[in-house]
Scaffold this motif. Structure first.
Motif, mmCIF file in Angstrom:
data_model
loop_
_atom_site.group_PDB
_atom_site.id
_atom_site.type_symbol
_atom_site.label_atom_id
_atom_site.label_comp_id
_atom_site.label_asym_id
_atom_site.label_seq_id
_atom_site.Cartn_x
_atom_site.Cartn_y
_atom_site.Cartn_z
ATOM 1 N N GLU A 66 0.829 -1.205 0.000
ATOM 2 C CA GLU A 66 0.000 0.000 0.000
ATOM 3 C C GLU A 66 0.869 1.262 0.000
ATOM 4 O OE1 GLU A 66 -3.537 -1.532 -0.637
ATOM 5 O OE2 GLU A 66 -3.255 0.592 -0.202
ATOM 6 N N GLU A 67 1.991 1.255 0.725
ATOM 7 C CA GLU A 67 2.846 2.433 0.787
ATOM 8 C C GLU A 67 3.509 2.733 -0.553
ATOM 9 O OE1 GLU A 67 4.280 2.101 5.450
ATOM 10 O OE2 GLU A 67 5.719 2.519 3.852
ATOM 11 N N ILE A 68 3.779 1.700 -1.342
ATOM 12 C CA ILE A 68 4.531 1.913 -2.578
ATOM 13 C C ILE A 68 3.616 1.934 -3.797
ATOM 14 C CG2 ILE A 68 5.043 -0.440 -3.391
ATOM 15 C CD1 ILE A 68 7.578 2.343 -2.666
ATOM 16 N N LYS A 69 2.282 1.793 -3.579
ATOM 17 C CA LYS A 69 1.348 1.671 -4.699
ATOM 18 C C LYS A 69 1.354 2.922 -5.577
ATOM 19 C CE LYS A 69 -2.556 -0.321 -3.972
ATOM 20 N NZ LYS A 69 -3.927 -0.577 -3.473
ATOM 21 N N SER A 70 1.377 4.133 -4.966
ATOM 22 C CA SER A 70 1.335 5.360 -5.765
ATOM 23 C C SER A 70 2.553 5.480 -6.675
ATOM 24 C CB SER A 70 1.254 6.573 -4.842
ATOM 25 O OG SER A 70 2.378 6.613 -3.992
ATOM 26 N N LEU A 71 3.724 5.098 -6.172
ATOM 27 C CA LEU A 71 4.930 5.146 -7.007
ATOM 28 C C LEU A 71 4.825 4.160 -8.164
ATOM 29 C CD1 LEU A 71 7.827 6.095 -7.539
ATOM 30 C CD2 LEU A 71 8.618 4.335 -5.934
ATOM 31 N N ALA A 72 4.290 2.969 -7.889
ATOM 32 C CA ALA A 72 4.154 1.970 -8.949
ATOM 33 C C ALA A 72 3.151 2.420 -10.010
ATOM 34 C CB ALA A 72 3.720 0.634 -8.336
ATOM 35 N N MET A 73 2.045 3.036 -9.587
ATOM 36 C CA MET A 73 1.051 3.500 -10.551
ATOM 37 C C MET A 73 1.625 4.603 -11.430
ATOM 38 S SD MET A 73 -2.340 3.558 -8.097
ATOM 39 C CE MET A 73 -3.347 4.235 -9.411
ATOM 40 N N ARG A 126 4.542 4.753 -12.614
ATOM 41 C CA ARG A 126 5.390 4.150 -13.637
ATOM 42 C C ARG A 126 4.676 2.987 -14.351
ATOM 43 N NH1 ARG A 126 10.249 2.122 -13.054
ATOM 44 N NH2 ARG A 126 11.023 3.329 -14.811
ATOM 45 N N GLU A 127 3.333 2.844 -14.109
ATOM 46 C CA GLU A 127 2.521 1.807 -14.768
ATOM 47 C C GLU A 127 3.082 0.400 -14.502
ATOM 48 O OE1 GLU A 127 1.135 4.614 -18.525
ATOM 49 O OE2 GLU A 127 2.177 2.740 -18.892
ATOM 50 N N ILE A 128 3.498 0.190 -13.261
ATOM 51 C CA ILE A 128 4.043 -1.111 -12.845
ATOM 52 C C ILE A 128 3.035 -1.785 -11.917
ATOM 53 C CG2 ILE A 128 5.847 -2.227 -11.466
ATOM 54 C CD1 ILE A 128 7.799 -0.225 -12.597
ATOM 55 N N THR A 129 2.798 -3.065 -12.150
ATOM 56 C CA THR A 129 1.846 -3.836 -11.352
ATOM 57 C C THR A 129 2.603 -4.623 -10.278
ATOM 58 O OG1 THR A 129 0.406 -4.068 -13.278
ATOM 59 C CG2 THR A 129 0.035 -5.582 -11.423
ATOM 60 N N ILE A 130 2.127 -4.495 -9.037
ATOM 61 C CA ILE A 130 2.718 -5.240 -7.925
ATOM 62 C C ILE A 130 1.778 -6.393 -7.581
ATOM 63 C CG2 ILE A 130 3.480 -5.140 -5.530
ATOM 64 C CD1 ILE A 130 4.100 -2.224 -5.908
ATOM 65 N N VAL A 131 2.292 -7.618 -7.663
ATOM 66 C CA VAL A 131 1.508 -8.823 -7.367
ATOM 67 C C VAL A 131 1.991 -9.385 -6.029
ATOM 68 C CG1 VAL A 131 0.880 -11.138 -8.123
ATOM 69 C CG2 VAL A 131 1.186 -9.303 -9.819
ATOM 70 N N ASN A 132 1.098 -9.408 -5.051
ATOM 71 C CA ASN A 132 1.411 -9.885 -3.699
ATOM 72 C C ASN A 132 0.816 -11.274 -3.515
ATOM 73 O OD1 ASN A 132 1.985 -10.238 -1.030
ATOM 74 N ND2 ASN A 132 0.499 -8.722 -0.284
ATOM 75 N N VAL A 168 10.522 -1.146 -8.101
ATOM 76 C CA VAL A 168 9.702 -0.289 -8.962
ATOM 77 C C VAL A 168 10.576 0.702 -9.729
ATOM 78 C CG1 VAL A 168 7.937 1.509 -8.942
ATOM 79 C CG2 VAL A 168 7.634 -0.547 -7.555
ATOM 80 N N LYS A 169 11.581 1.277 -9.063
ATOM 81 C CA LYS A 169 12.427 2.280 -9.707
ATOM 82 C C LYS A 169 13.237 1.705 -10.861
ATOM 83 C CE LYS A 169 13.106 5.184 -5.599
ATOM 84 N NZ LYS A 169 14.096 5.645 -4.601
ATOM 85 N N GLU A 195 8.997 0.352 -17.427
ATOM 86 C CA GLU A 195 7.588 0.695 -17.270
ATOM 87 C C GLU A 195 6.701 -0.390 -17.889
ATOM 88 O OE1 GLU A 195 8.091 5.562 -17.336
ATOM 89 O OE2 GLU A 195 6.824 4.558 -18.803
ATOM 90 N N GLY A 196 5.570 -0.653 -17.186
ATOM 91 C CA GLY A 196 4.621 -1.641 -17.668
ATOM 92 C C GLY A 196 4.924 -3.064 -17.232
ATOM 93 N N LYS A 197 5.959 -3.286 -16.427
ATOM 94 C CA LYS A 197 6.325 -4.633 -16.009
ATOM 95 C C LYS A 197 5.629 -4.992 -14.692
ATOM 96 C CE LYS A 197 9.073 -5.466 -19.453
ATOM 97 N NZ LYS A 197 8.779 -6.515 -20.438
ATOM 98 N N VAL A 198 5.939 -6.200 -14.177
ATOM 99 C CA VAL A 198 5.314 -6.725 -12.968
ATOM 100 C C VAL A 198 6.398 -6.963 -11.918
ATOM 101 C CG1 VAL A 198 3.982 -8.630 -11.958
ATOM 102 C CG2 VAL A 198 3.446 -7.802 -14.261
#
Length: 754
Positions: A610-617, A619-625, A653-654, A658-661
């Protein structure tokens, strides 16, 4: 033809070379220090004079501001303003002008910005175009002081003499707008006063007395001089160049060197901006460099003269010293040559009580021995002569080899940075190298041949010397010890010497001064912690202030909002950097407190994502937990473990395209839960993997250099995980992708090894 120099010439040339290098270094460093000192003094004078000039040129406007603020709170003034009593205000303005005779214009306006009265009476010719600062004062309900460029038409209609004939002209005015606020908080009007700076070509006399004739304080309107602190007889025409104007119009301070008449000046120019932030003029301070130049020239002359005299005296001293030292040696050389030629009666007269005298005595003894030996040898037979020659040859070879070995050993001991002290079987000092001399501040002749008890009295080294006198013969292996001698922290390594029979033959001590190393390490830790704590509080205040300005200030322009946004973003970055430095400093010093308790690793993973979701969005990166609730409870500090997972997710994420998982997984392995974060970025090279978990180490690559960082994130993660009795490690994919994993002990296994 090869030149051959005698020992006197070599000694003289060596001394002269040392003197030349010493004087050259001293001369260079003296000039560098002198120039730096003069430049620093010049910079300090410029800054001080500019600060004083700014306070002086607006001094009268400040007086007018506070005088008007006292007047407008009067109930009579507020009542007359409600009644729009122009005649009363015409009289009132004249009374104000009697109190403030330096004020060139006074205008009273109502809330609709209609002029009620001026210094010359009531305005009858229709509405007057007022400065923008009047609207700002009425809107903000506070007094405003600003340097404004007022048109000749406004000055004419405000009753200022001389401007009606020049309606197209402008004047630089120190303007004050004081709003009149009623008891109910309503705006009743505004009083505008102005001090025309063009009417005062001479800046205040106090300013001229302070600065003197070598410093010029200049006030310009746009780029043309309108006032100066220097007398009229030394002034010259002054117009700022387009290059300088370009810097000032951007709101920046200009610094440079200019020529005024026959003098060169070091100049600092501060832009003057009106209430809307527009460039209207400048305030400059120029200091003559003539004094600095003369001082530099005089000091250079003194230094060169001193150096010349020193070189002459040193040359004379070197010549006489070389002659005095080499004279006895030359005599010895002549005598040795004569003995070589067969004159065994040759003797050297030596009266010195130093090494040269000892050498002369030894030479005479040698000559006497040679003479006696020559007589004996002549009596021997040919066989004995041949045997004697063979024996002398063997002795010479052995002596040369032994001398060579002794020379090597002496060179090694002399060049060692560590101190070396050697004793014999009777605990007498037989070796005391130069490094030991510097540590204990003793010369060899005071130590060599002395007992360890005497050395203890001279150095305060008793606790180690007791080991030599009492334990050395029982403990042949020696040992290590840390002691403090004369305020120095020393690491001492001791080892025993044994003879051919295995008996105690002495002791060797190696001494290393670690005082500066410990001081530097302690100072580094204290400095980082203190500076970080001192910086974090003001940066937090700055962040809050910038955030408040960005959210509540509607009057900001796009450029101002963009600049404030840049400041806010960089402030956040500095706070993060300081927090990381404080974390690593706290961990190293043991000041970071960990609150260990049973935890669910799945909940921690959700919070970190949840803390890193805004940064991932962004860069259009999807985080799968995929961390499930079926895993056993772990034992740790929730905030610190979330910090570790957040840092690993942020890096993933950094450095992912972009666009990866980015995958977050966890599984149980024995008594531990292994948490992994995998990305699809470029694989880290083998040569860079040793830097991953070290402080202030960053991997050099094109993509990573664009992102930047402090090099502390993974080091902090490593320290936190190790405090949990776990470990953190890196795994590379075959083609693309990196995986960072760490282990946390499950409940009941807190003492397990990670």
């Amino acid at each position: 033809m090869q030149l051959r120099f005698g020992i006197r010439t070599k000694l003289l040339l060596s001394i002269l070379a040392i003197l030349f290098v010493s004087y050259s270094t001293l001369l260079y460093s003296s000039m560098k220090t002198l120039n730096a000192s003069l430049q620093t003094e010049l910079d300090r004078n410029l800054a001080t004079n500019l600060k004083y000039a700014r306070s002086q040129y607006l001094d009268q406007a400040e007086i007018a501001k506070f005088a008007m603020m006292q007047s407008v709170v009067s109930q009579t003034v507020q009542q007359r303003l409600r009644e729009r009593d122009s005649a009363w205000f015409s009289t009132r303005i004249k009374r104000w002008h009697d109190v403030l005779p330096f004020v060139d214009l006074v205008v009273v306006v109502d809330p609709q910005e209609k002029v009620l009265a001026t210094l010359q009476g009531h305005e009858k010719d229709g509405p007057m175009e007022l400065p923008a600062m009047v609207k700002q004062a009425l809107a903000s309900k506070r007094a405003i002081l600003s340097t404004e460029l007022l048109s000749g038409e406004f000055m004419c209609r405000a009753g200022v003499p001389g401007y009606c004939e020049r309606p197209g002209s402008e004047a630089l005015v120190a303007t004050v707008a004081v709003p009149v606020i009623g008891t109910d908080g309503s705006v009743l009007g505004c009083v505008v006063t102005g001090d025309i700076l063009n009417h005062h070509p001479n800046l205040p006399g106090k300013l001229q007395e302070v600065t003197g004739n070598n410093v010029e304080v200049t006030l310009t309107q746009r780029g043309l001089r309108v006032a100066s602190s220097l007398p009229a007889r030394v002034r010259e025409s002054y117009i700022l160049s387009p290059k300088v104007l370009d810097v000032l119009e951007r709101g920046e301070v200009y610094r440079g060197r200019t020529d005024m008449g026959a003098k060169s000046y070091e100049t600092i120019i501060d832009p003057l901006l009106n209430s809307r932030g527009e460039f209207v003029g400048s305030l400059s301070v120029a200091i003559s460099t003539e004094t600095v130049t003369n001082s530099r020239r005089e000091n250079l002359q003194y230094i060169l003269a001193s150096a010349f005299l020193g070189i002459i005296c040193s040359f004379a001293m070197a010549y006489f010293a070389s002659r005095h030292l080499t004279g006895p040696l030359r005599q010895l050389a002549v005598s040795a040559r004569r003995i070589e030629e067969g004159d065994l009666d040759q003797r050297v007269v030596g009266h010195q009580r130093d090494e040269v005298g000892m050498l002369a005595s030894s030479f005479n003894n040698m000559a006497e021995s040679l003479k006696e030996r020559d007589g004996i040898i002549n009596k021997k037979t040919g066989d004995l002569q041949e045997l004697n020659e063979q024996l002398e040859k063997m002795v010479e070879q052995r002596t040369s080899a032994l001398s060579m070995e002794m020379g090597r050993l002496e060179a090694v001991l002399t060049s060692l940075a560590e101190g070396v002290v050697v004793t014999d079987r009777d605990n007498l000092v037989v070796l005391f190298n130069p490094a030991a001399q510097q540590l204990f501040e003793l010369v060899p002749h005071r130590v060599i041949g002395q007992s360890v008890e005497r050395l203890c009295e001279m150095t305060g080294f008793c606790n180690v010397l007791e080991q030599i006198s009492e334990k050395a013969q029982r403990e042949p292996r020696g040992g290590k010890k840390e002691v403090t001698v004369k305020g120095k922290r020393l690491h001492v390594n001791t080892a025993t010497l044994q003879d051919e029979a295995g008996e105690f033959a002495g002791m060797v001590m190696s001494l290393r001064d670690v005082t500066k190393e410990e001081q530097v390490d302690r100072m580094k830790t204290e400095f980082i912690s203190t500076v970080s704590h001192e910086l974090k509080t003001p940066l937090t205040s700055i962040k809050g202030s910038l955030q408040l300005l960005l959210t509540r200030s509607k009057w900001l322009t796009d450029t101002e909002r963009q600049l404030l946004t840049v400041c806010f973003r960089n402030t956040q970055r500095l706070i993060r950097l300081i927090s990381e430095i404080l974390d690593i400093s706290g961990i190293e010093s043991g000041g970071m407190i960990f609150n260990f308790r049973p935890l669910c690793i799945g909940e921690l993973a959700v919070y970190a994502v949840e803390e890193i979701k805004s940064l991932a969005m962004g860069r259009e990166i999807t985080i799968v937990n995929t961390v499930g609730e079926h895993l056993p409870m772990v034992f740790g500090d929730s905030d610190r473990l979330i910090q570790v997972m957040t840092n690993l997710l942020s890096n993933a994420v950094k450095f992912s395209p972009e666009g990866k998982v980015v995958m977050v997984t966890a599984e149980q392995e024995g008594n531990y839960v292994v948490v992994s974060v995998a990305d699809r970025g470029r694989v880290i090279q083998w040569s860079d993997r040793d830097k991953l978990f070290k402080k202030f180490q960053q991997i050099e690559s094109t993509e990573r250099n664009k992102i930047g960082g402090t090099g502390l994130g993974l080091a902090i993660c490593k320290e936190i995980v190790e405090r949990h009795h776990g470990r953190i490690f890196y795994t590379a994919a075959k083609e693309y992708g990196n995986t960072f994993s760490f282990t946390v002990p499950i409940i009941g296994e807190t003492d397990a090894k990670g």
